[in-house]
Scaffold this active site. Structure first.
Site, short mmCIF file in Angstrom:
data_model
loop_
_atom_site.label_atom_id
_atom_site.label_comp_id
_atom_site.label_asym_id
_atom_site.label_seq_id
_atom_site.Cartn_x
_atom_site.Cartn_y
_atom_site.Cartn_z
N SER A 149 4.30 1.28 0.14
CA SER A 149 3.56 2.24 -0.68
C SER A 149 2.04 2.10 -0.54
O SER A 149 1.30 2.91 -1.09
CB SER A 149 3.94 2.10 -2.16
OG SER A 149 3.34 0.97 -2.73
N LYS A 187 -1.40 -2.53 -6.22
CA LYS A 187 -1.74 -1.12 -6.35
C LYS A 187 -3.23 -0.95 -6.64
O LYS A 187 -3.92 -1.89 -7.03
CB LYS A 187 -0.96 -0.49 -7.53
CG LYS A 187 0.53 -0.38 -7.33
CD LYS A 187 0.88 0.70 -6.32
CE LYS A 187 2.40 0.86 -6.20
NZ LYS A 187 3.04 -0.33 -5.65
#
Length: 229
Positions: A149, A187
């Site tokens: 991701s 993230k």
């Protein structure tokens, strides 16, 4: 006030600079201070750097400069020489100086971390050798990346994330976020009103939104290591 080891280290660095014009290697500093590992040297250097006693010269693996000495230090005596002697001495140092060493230190390797949906961050006992030039001030650890991701940020499955340990970060920085005290993920961090939004760097994944109290910053991304098979 510096600790005894910090004081000893800055004196050793200055002595070596006076003698050869080249800062000592991490291995030499470890032996001089009778430390068990190079990571101990790295912590001492980071502390001295943060307090303004030394600085690292950029783009060189083995280059430290002493900016100031502790107040209780005795300056190293310097002999008076003429200009010709100075040139001859500098020339001799250049001929005798060893090639710069790529110093490597060991940092803790704490399992795998998700770059997709959060997974459990495993605490391990292993370590990862890392070139010292990749790390700045502060305490660091490594995590192996799992998932895709963050590929648009150049972070791929199997990479090793080098993380500077901290509990706060600015908006938009890549962080290790501990979610609900159970799971960790890598993230982009964004503060969204009273919530925390963890954004991926892959259009196939959606942002993750949590209450501010559900997310704890465990560190900021400082670098990456990648193995090619």
């Amino acid at each position: 006030m510096l600790t005894a080891k910090q004081h000893e280290l800055i004196q050793f660095i200055q002595k070596r600079l006076d003698e050869t014009g080249i800062s000592p290697s991490f291995e030499e500093m470890k032996e001089a201070l009778d430390l068990k590992s190079k990571s101990g040297v790295h912590r001492l250097i980071s502390a001295l750097e943060e307090r303004g006693f030394i600085r690292r010269l950029p783009n060189r693996a083995r280059a430290l400069e002493v900016i100031r000495q502790p107040e209780d230090s005795t300056p190293t005596p310097r002999a008076t020489v003429n200009a010709n002697d100075t040139v001859a001495s500098a020339s001799a140092v250049m001929k005798q100086a060893p090639e710069p060493a790529n110093d490597v230190i060991e940092i803790p390797l704490h399992g795998r971390i998700a770059a997709g949906a959060p997974i459990e961050a495993l605490e391990g006992q292993s370590s990862l050798p890392v070139p010292a030039a990749l790390l700045g001030p502060g305490e660091h650890y490594a995590l192996e990346v799992s998932g895709d991701s963050m590929i648009e940020a150049g972070i791929f499955d199997g990479d090793f994330a080098l993380v500077r340990r901290t509990d706060n970060a600015r908006d938009g920085e890549i962080v290790v976020a501990l979610v609900r005290d159970e799971e960790a993920t890598l993230k982009y961090l964004h503060k969204d009103g009273g919530n925390i939004r963890l954004d991926p760097a892959n259009a196939m994944y959606d942002p993750q939104v949590y209450g501010a109290g559900e997310v704890k910053v465990q560190g900021k991304l400082a670098g990456l290591l990648r193995r090619y098979h």
